[in-house]
Design a protein around this motif. Sequence first.
Motif, mmCIF file in Angstrom:
data_model
loop_
_atom_site.group_PDB
_atom_site.id
_atom_site.type_symbol
_atom_site.label_atom_id
_atom_site.label_comp_id
_atom_site.label_asym_id
_atom_site.label_seq_id
_atom_site.Cartn_x
_atom_site.Cartn_y
_atom_site.Cartn_z
ATOM 1 N N ALA A 36 56.134 31.950 53.042
ATOM 2 C CA ALA A 36 54.864 32.640 53.252
ATOM 3 C C ALA A 36 53.767 32.058 52.384
ATOM 4 N N ILE A 37 54.115 31.723 51.125
ATOM 5 C CA ILE A 37 53.126 31.141 50.218
ATOM 6 C C ILE A 37 52.681 29.784 50.724
ATOM 7 N N SER A 38 53.637 29.001 51.201
ATOM 8 C CA SER A 38 53.303 27.666 51.699
ATOM 9 C C SER A 38 52.387 27.728 52.914
ATOM 10 N N GLU A 39 52.419 28.851 53.644
ATOM 11 C CA GLU A 39 51.551 29.019 54.811
ATOM 12 C C GLU A 39 50.236 29.708 54.452
ATOM 13 N N GLY A 40 50.045 29.986 53.169
ATOM 14 C CA GLY A 40 48.774 30.573 52.719
ATOM 15 C C GLY A 40 48.669 32.060 52.900
ATOM 16 N N LYS A 41 49.788 32.747 53.160
ATOM 17 C CA LYS A 41 49.756 34.194 53.337
ATOM 18 C C LYS A 41 49.678 34.885 51.983
ATOM 19 N N GLN A 42 49.206 36.174 52.001
ATOM 20 C CA GLN A 42 49.069 36.950 50.771
ATOM 21 C C GLN A 42 50.112 38.046 50.711
ATOM 22 N N PHE A 43 50.588 38.320 49.480
ATOM 23 C CA PHE A 43 51.452 39.478 49.270
ATOM 24 C C PHE A 43 50.600 40.736 49.187
ATOM 25 N N ALA A 44 51.271 41.892 49.248
ATOM 26 C CA ALA A 44 50.557 43.170 49.267
ATOM 27 C C ALA A 44 49.658 43.343 48.049
ATOM 28 N N PHE A 45 50.141 42.869 46.864
ATOM 29 C CA PHE A 45 49.342 43.071 45.663
ATOM 30 C C PHE A 45 48.156 42.124 45.600
ATOM 31 N N GLU A 46 48.107 41.118 46.476
ATOM 32 C CA GLU A 46 46.995 40.187 46.495
ATOM 33 C C GLU A 46 45.943 40.551 47.538
ATOM 34 N N VAL A 47 46.285 41.419 48.452
ATOM 35 C CA VAL A 47 45.367 41.795 49.522
ATOM 36 C C VAL A 47 44.294 42.727 48.978
ATOM 37 N N GLU A 48 43.061 42.528 49.402
ATOM 38 C CA GLU A 48 41.971 43.395 48.975
ATOM 39 C C GLU A 48 42.239 44.825 49.436
ATOM 40 N N PRO A 49 42.020 45.810 48.583
ATOM 41 C CA PRO A 49 42.286 47.200 48.973
ATOM 42 C C PRO A 49 41.365 47.658 50.094
ATOM 43 N N THR A 50 41.907 48.487 50.953
ATOM 44 C CA THR A 50 41.133 49.041 52.060
ATOM 45 C C THR A 50 40.444 50.317 51.598
ATOM 46 N N VAL A 51 39.133 50.348 51.754
ATOM 47 C CA VAL A 51 38.359 51.519 51.347
ATOM 48 C C VAL A 51 38.308 52.502 52.510
ATOM 49 N N ILE A 52 38.807 53.707 52.270
ATOM 50 C CA ILE A 52 38.853 54.746 53.301
ATOM 51 C C ILE A 52 37.789 55.775 52.991
ATOM 52 N N THR A 53 36.899 55.979 53.919
ATOM 53 C CA THR A 53 35.872 57.010 53.753
ATOM 54 C C THR A 53 36.212 58.191 54.636
ATOM 55 N N LYS A 54 35.964 59.369 54.107
ATOM 56 C CA LYS A 54 36.295 60.586 54.832
ATOM 57 C C LYS A 54 35.234 61.636 54.545
ATOM 58 N N GLU A 55 34.791 62.295 55.586
ATOM 59 C CA GLU A 55 33.822 63.366 55.421
ATOM 60 C C GLU A 55 34.546 64.624 54.961
ATOM 61 N N VAL A 56 34.035 65.234 53.901
ATOM 62 C CA VAL A 56 34.630 66.465 53.393
ATOM 63 C C VAL A 56 33.578 67.560 53.395
#
Length: 202
Positions: A36-56
Amino acid sequence: MTNKIKPISFVPRFFGAFGQFIKYMASGDYAARCQAISEGKQFAFEVEPTVITKEVEVIREVEVAAPILDTVNADGAHQLLQLLQQEARFIDFIQESIDDYSDADVGAASRQIHAGCSKVLKQHFTIDAVSTSVVNTAVENSRVEVPSGYDAKQIKLEGKVEGDGPYAGTLIHPGWKVTETRLPKVTNTESLTILAPAEVEV
């Protein structure tokens, strides 16, 4: 912020290659990660976090400002103070410091003042519990339901208030309201500021 990785020199790479080769051959999971590294893929800890917005829903606190009077009828206030002084010596008690008196002495005096103040209220006012007419009970600590569109002048909701009601809660104080006033009529209001005349023994 990405930390810059320091390159590894030849000798450590030479010996490390054998160790990596053994791990690669021994573990399919490890080999998959290397692939996976040789193909340039990212592990979970390297992926940018997804920002979740929610109306409260906003939780609001209901606060009612104290009423502001355009005019003040001082005569009625002075008259009530006169009555409290006559029946309970209320002004004497409030104006005097009680710091040097024991709790027992203060308690004994309070009984007389309580009796006099109670007499004034019962004789000149009819006072009822607010909650009796709004939630049909005056019993503290009982469960009650406050209807939608309630009068905020008569009921004060404590804590966090959500939505528009109805609300269920615990009655912590029944509130008080004057339903009838029977103060004696006076023709000369100039003397009402004299709450009690000075007494001189001759």
